[in-house]
Design an enzyme around this catalytic site. Structure first.
Site, PDB file in Angstrom:
ATOM      1  N   GLY A   1       0.832  -1.195   0.000  1.00  0.00           N
ATOM      2  CA  GLY A   1       0.000   0.000   0.000  1.00  0.00           C
ATOM      3  C   GLY A   1       0.866   1.245   0.000  1.00  0.00           C
ATOM      4  N   GLY A   2       0.198   2.361  -0.059  1.00  0.00           N
ATOM      5  CA  GLY A   2       0.910   3.633  -0.060  1.00  0.00           C
ATOM      6  C   GLY A   2       1.684   3.832   1.226  1.00  0.00           C
TER       7      GLY A   2
ATOM      8  N   GLY B   1       2.599   1.141   3.392  1.00  0.00           N
ATOM      9  CA  GLY B   1       3.345   0.006   3.917  1.00  0.00           C
ATOM     10  C   GLY B   1       2.923  -1.302   3.279  1.00  0.00           C
TER      11      GLY B   1
ATOM     12  N   VAL C   1       1.184  -5.120   3.129  1.00  0.00           N
ATOM     13  CA  VAL C   1       0.016  -5.825   3.648  1.00  0.00           C
ATOM     14  C   VAL C   1       0.315  -7.317   3.570  1.00  0.00           C
ATOM     15  CG1 VAL C   1      -2.436  -6.239   3.434  1.00  0.00           C
ATOM     16  CG2 VAL C   1      -1.508  -3.996   2.901  1.00  0.00           C
TER      17      VAL C   1
ATOM     18  N   LYS D   1      -1.587  -4.987   8.055  1.00  0.00           N
ATOM     19  CA  LYS D   1      -0.927  -3.879   7.386  1.00  0.00           C
ATOM     20  C   LYS D   1       0.222  -3.429   8.248  1.00  0.00           C
ATOM     21  CE  LYS D   1      -2.064   0.655   5.697  1.00  0.00           C
ATOM     22  NZ  LYS D   1      -3.193   1.537   5.456  1.00  0.00           N
TER      23      LYS D   1
ATOM     24  N   ASP E   1      -7.930   9.465   0.024  1.00  0.00           N
ATOM     25  CA  ASP E   1      -7.131   8.658  -0.914  1.00  0.00           C
ATOM     26  C   ASP E   1      -8.037   7.682  -1.655  1.00  0.00           C
ATOM     27  OD1 ASP E   1      -4.876   7.953  -2.264  1.00  0.00           O
ATOM     28  OD2 ASP E   1      -4.022   6.728  -0.642  1.00  0.00           O
TER      29      ASP E   1
END
Ligand SMILES: *[C@@H]1O[C@H](CO)[C@@H](O)[C@H](O)[C@H]1NC(C)=O
Ligand SMILES: *[C@@H]1O[C@H](CO)[C@@H](O)[C@H](O)[C@H]1NC(C)=O
Ligand SMILES: *[C@@H]1O[C@H](CO)[C@@H](O)[C@H](O)[C@H]1NC(C)=O
Ligand SMILES: *[C@@H]1O[C@H](CO)[C@@H](O)[C@H](O)[C@H]1NC(C)=O
Ligand SMILES: *[C@@H]1O[C@H](CO)[C@@H](O)[C@H](O)[C@H]1NC(C)=O
Ligand SMILES: *[C@@H]1O[C@H](CO)[C@@H](O)[C@H](O)[C@H]1NC(C)=O
Length: 934
Positions: free
Chosen positions: A603-604, A606, A608, A622, A719
């Site tokens: 993800g943006g 970190g 998952v 996450k 986001d």
């Protein structure tokens, strides 16, 4: 107290006295004086020394010239040859029953006594009831010390008479209650029945016996034992003290020395201060023993006999060794003081041989130290303070409580001892003489001398050749080189050439071997040392790291939980109930320690991971890239938001873990990935039907609308993008990734924030002003709608190879081209013209530059919902037209049919102005409703 004339003066006086006596021998009164020559061993040589078993010494003597004065004349009676001879004092009746000898060494309580026997039998006469028995000292020189009598008889009282006062003191009464009692029986206990014990002291005395009762009370004569016939007064101890009574005291004697009795050198005058007895006594000075009444009578210790040793002496008692000068058998010890008794060989019971020696057990005898160890057999605690053996000096000294005593071989100085070579104890060559003194609590007492082997020798100095050379070279390490033993010593020389002293082997070894060996040893030890250090260091570092990790976890937990709690409490008290706090260990186990094969997405903010909890729930975990505090607050933010949201189209948060720097978030695992993945994956194109797309868009819009208005506080997602719209097993939408989201109080329409978002979706107005409001999410959602229509990525590469922003491209293209040319082929195939233009319209309005002009998410949702309802209604109509079919196939058929019609319609009315017109009306609709309160 002793009266002492200084030795030298004393001896001079004695000589002067002798000279005077010689001078006077020619005078008229010389007879007595002439015979009163100073007695010496020589002048007394012819005098008898004993009588039977008894011995006596000057001033007592038998025969003319052998006694000092008439009081001291003794009579040895041996006229009855069948009997042993008997000794009497000058009166001829007082029998002497013990030796009369001068005291030996160390006689502290100096006394001179004669033991005599007193016996007087009174034969009772009828009618006479009173009898007296007097006793008078036999001469001025004698006085009574103590006398004990056992008096036998029947029925009388005993009185002590005092003639001067003419009174009597009753001492005891003797009764005979039965006539069978005999003399012997009575004597046994002597308790008043037929016998009575009395003690007299100090002076002459007279006893008076008064019989009881009358004849008729007594048993008939023939029945009586002899006990009734007499009174038998017999002493069982009778001691007389004797003094030189010429002068009344020592001071008087020393004033007029013409007849002074203490003629020996080293003699002293001893007053008898025990009782008021006239006269004085003579004694040898301390350290001397012998007869002070004769010239040179006092002598030093001469009791040591170094050669008196037989060949076959027993030299041990059990496991205690008994070295010479000590010994067990006669002829095996050097003097009486060293005579020991081994009473039990097997139990090593060794004791002193003298009378009373059984008060101690000897535990060891040390020749080299000059000690004797002992243990007491009873509570008797004060040994060795007086001479232990008659005529022997006290050679053992020690403190009363200590378990060992020092001993000396003779009470002499080393100098004195060497003078008499035949009595000198240190007979071994290489032995030396040593003075022994003992310090008791009062003073330092010189005991005598003992012997010792010289340095470098060991053994028994008391036997010839007893001291043997010690081979010092046998002591390891005595030389740092080559050792040479010499007699009494040793010397060391350096190691020979090409060798060196080896401290390990303790001898000279060749240099090479030595250095090799040394090298190996040093190498090994250094190696081991370093290894050990490394191991310790590793161990410590590990511990330290573990500690740090633990501390960090605790720290993070504290910090994170603090933040979290702050967030949660400020928003909703119940939220924390739903959100579970996981331990790091639990999540590590669930993700196989965050194995990289478990990564399901980046993800943006970190990674998952897919994880399986212990209760078999599949979760997405996450894990942030550790960057800055801002990230942490984003995570916290997300927890806070998600924990209070429960909407079917928003991904469910199970909980979080606070033990890492950035908290880990645990979600429901969404198996089908993101909308982005499904749309833009080239391998599974057309997996999403238009119908699904429409539904997903509606669901996503609903979720966002819920976030914006339905929840207790406004939440701006910030986001929104196709990667954050996830699809579960049934392709149900799950909006996720709330890391960038903001909570905004409901009455606030916008907040200032740092710009966040993803390029391609980022609201240009927000980008330029930094003012965040709900319309930013609307813009982003518009981009997602465009994605659905065009099936292109938000930043895509055109045919000409240029990177292009999808929303800009869309807005540009719809002005230029009919929609049918822009939308994806699949959409064109499945959607109706109305649907396409409707969705395109919504997208266009959503993408307005000015936020105000954009609709709310609610409006977007409703519009899309409307489009979908129309579509479903058409399907139902179509279904009624056709035969009844399963809904899914109907839908797809409808899709296919409507595709054809839509194509026709799009084809027929493809002018952009017409569509713009449609959009304008929609816009008007939105604007009017936007003024209504939410
Ligand atoms: C004195 O001693 C001598 C012998 O040594 C003796 O013959 C003489 O009788 C003695 N004199 C007296 C008065 O006892
Ligand atoms: C004295 O000893 C005798 C035995 O010898 C005993 O019969 C008697 O009772 C004793 N008398 C006293 C007064 O103890
Ligand atoms: C008097 O007593 C003593 C001591 O027991 C004894 O030896 C002696 O024979 C007795 N004398 C008479 C006459 O019984
Ligand atoms: C005298 O009597 C005592 C008991 O009073 C006894 O111990 C001692 O042996 C007796 N002595 C003699 C010589 O009988
Ligand atoms: C000394 O004693 C002797 C007899 O022992 C006596 O004759 C003489 O007078 C005494 N001398 C003095 C000064 O008292
Ligand atoms: C020691 O030897 C002597 C003779 O030399 C002998 O009479 C004696 O019994 C022996 N003693 C022991 C204890 O063997």
């Amino acid at each position: 107290m002793k009266m002492r004339v200084p030795d030298a003066l004393h001896c001079v006086l004695a000589l002067l006295f002798l000279w005077m006596a010689m001078v006077q021998a020619s005078g008229p009164q010389r007879s007595r004086a002439a015979n009163a020559t100073a007695p010496s061993a020589a002048t007394l040589a012819a005098c008898p020394k004993g009588c039977g078993d008894l011995r006596f010494e000057y001033p007592f003597g038998v025969g003319g010239g052998c006694f000092r004065q008439p009081d001291f004349e003794l009579i040895c009676d041996h006229h009855d040859k069948t009997m042993p001879p008997r000794l009497f004092l000058h009166d001829g009746t007082t029998e002497v029953i013990d030796d009369i000898i001068t005291p030996g060494f160390g006689s502290y309580n100096h006394y001179q006594d004669v033991d005599i026997q007193f016996s007087h039998v009174i034969t009772l006469k009828p009618g006479l009831n009173e009898y007296t028995v007097p006793w008078k000292a036999p001469g001025r020189s004698f006085s009574l010390d103590t006398a004990y009598f056992n008096i036998t008889g029947c029925d009388f009282d005993i009185y002590q008479l005092d003639r001067d006062l003419n009174t009597g003191q009753r001492l005891c009464t003797v009764r005979c209650p039965n006539e069978q009692i005999t003399d012997l029986m009575a004597r046994e206990s002597c308790n008043g029945t037929g016998c009575c014990s009395i003690m007299m002291e100090g002076s002459d005395f007279e006893l008076k016996f008064i019989r009881h009762g009358v004849e008729k009370d007594q048993p008939p004569r023939h029945k009586r034992s002899t006990l009734w016939n007499r009174i038998n007064v017999t002493s069982w101890h009778f001691g007389l003290t004797w003094t030189i009574a010429d002068e009344s005291s020592c001071s008087a004697a020393l004033d007029n020395m013409t007849n002074y009795a203490c003629v020996s050198c080293h003699s002293v005058c001893m007053p008898n201060n025990l009782r008021s007895i006239i006269g004085y006594m003579c004694a040898c000075d301390e350290g001397y023993a012998g007869n002070a009444y004769i010239t040179d009578g006092c002598h030093r210790d001469k009791g040591y006999n170094p050669v008196q040793q037989k060949s076959n002496c027993t030299r041990n008692c059990g496991n205690i060794s008994v070295p010479f000068p000590f010994g067990l058998e006669e002829g095996c010890f050097a003097r009486e003081s060293f005579h020991l008794k081994c009473t039990d060989m097997t139990s090593s019971t060794l004791q002193f041989g003298y009378e009373g020696g059984d008060r101690q057990y000897i535990t060891y005898i040390s020749i080299s130290e000059g000690h004797v160890g002992f243990e007491y057999t009873s509570n008797y605690m004060e040994p060795f303070f007086r001479s232990l053996v008659d005529n022997e000096p006290n050679l053992y000294r020690g403190l009363g409580q200590s378990a060992s005593v020092q001993w000396a071989v003779a009470n002499l100085t080393c100098q004195e001892a060497r003078l008499n070579s035949s009595g000198y104890a240190c007979v071994s060559v290489n032995s030396i003489c040593l003075g022994v003194s003992s310090t008791n609590e009062y003073r330092n007492v010189y005991i005598g001398y003992r012997c010792m082997c010289k340095d470098g020798f060991q053994g028994n100095p008391y036997i010839p050749s007893g001291c043997e050379d010690i081979d010092e070279c046998e002591t390891p390490g005595i030389c740092k080189g080559v050792c040479h033993n010499t007699i009494g010593s040793h010397n060391c020389t350096a190691c020979p050439r090409k060798t060196e002293y080896d401290f390990l082997a303790m001898k000279c070894t060749s240099t090479k071997r030595q250095s090799l060996l040394l090298g190996i040893v040093i190498g090994l030890s250094v190696g081991f040392g370093i290894l050990l250090l490394i191991i310790i260091a590793i161990f410590l570092i590990r511990r330290w790291k573990l500690d740090i990790k633990k501390q960090l976890r605790r720290k993070y937990f504290k910090k994170n939980q603090g933040l979290l709690l702050e967030q949660l409490i400020s928003s909703d008290e119940n939220a924390s109930d739903k959100t579970k706090i996981f331990s790091l260990a639990e999540l590590q186990k669930a993700t196989n320690n965050f194995d990289h094969t478990r990564i399901v997405g980046r993800g943006g903010h970190g990674m998952v991971y897919k994880g399986i909890l212990s209760d078999q729930r599949v979760v997405a975990i996450k894990k942030s890239k550790v960057t800055a505090q801002i990230e942490i607050s984003q995570f916290i933010n997300e927890v806070a938001i998600l924990s209070q949201i429960n909407q079917r189209n928003i991904v469910k948060l199970f909980g979080c873990c606070l033990e890492t720097e950035v908290p880990l978030l645990v979600y429901d695992f969404i198996p089908n990935g993101s909308l982005f993945g499904v749309l833009h994956n080239p391998n599974n194109n057309s997996s999403l039907s238009w119908d699904d797309c429409l539904r997903i868009a509606i669901e996503a819009a609903g979720a966002l609308s819920y976030l914006h208005s339905a929840a207790s506080v406004s939440i701006f997602h910030r986001d929104v993008k196709s990667t954050n719209i996830l699809l579960d097993g049934n392709y149900t939408t799950k909006v996720s990734d709330f890391g960038a989201s903001r909570l905004v109080p409901i009455d606030q329409t916008h907040v200032m924030t740092n710009i966040q978002g993803t390029f391609g979706y980022l609201d240009p107005e927000y980008y330029h002003t930094g003012i965040l409001n709900e319309k930013s999410d609307v813009y982003s959602f518009g981009t997602v709608l465009v994605e659905l229509l065009l099936r292109k990525e938000p930043i895509f590469t055109t045919d000409s190879g240029l990177k292009q922003n999808l929303s800009n491209y869309f807005l540009w293209e719809i002005r230029e081209k009919p929609l049918a040319e822009i939308v994806a082929a699949q959409v064109l195939k499945e959607a109706t013209k109305e649907e396409i233009s409707g969705v395109a319209c919504v997208a266009e309005i959503c993408l307005r530059l000015r936020g105000e002009e954009r609709p709310t998410m609610k409006q977007v949702e409703m519009k899309l919902q409307h489009l979908r309802l129309e579509r479903l209604r058409m399907c139902e109509l179509a279904a009624k037209d056709e035969d009844i079919q399963p809904l899914s196939t109907v839908q797809s058929q409808v899709g296919h049919r409507s595709l054809a019609t839509a194509a026709r319609k799009v084809g027929s009315s493809n002018s952009s102005s017409e569509r713009s017109q449609n959009c304008y009306s929609l816009e008007q609709e939105f604007m009017s409703s936007a003024t209504l309160p939410r």
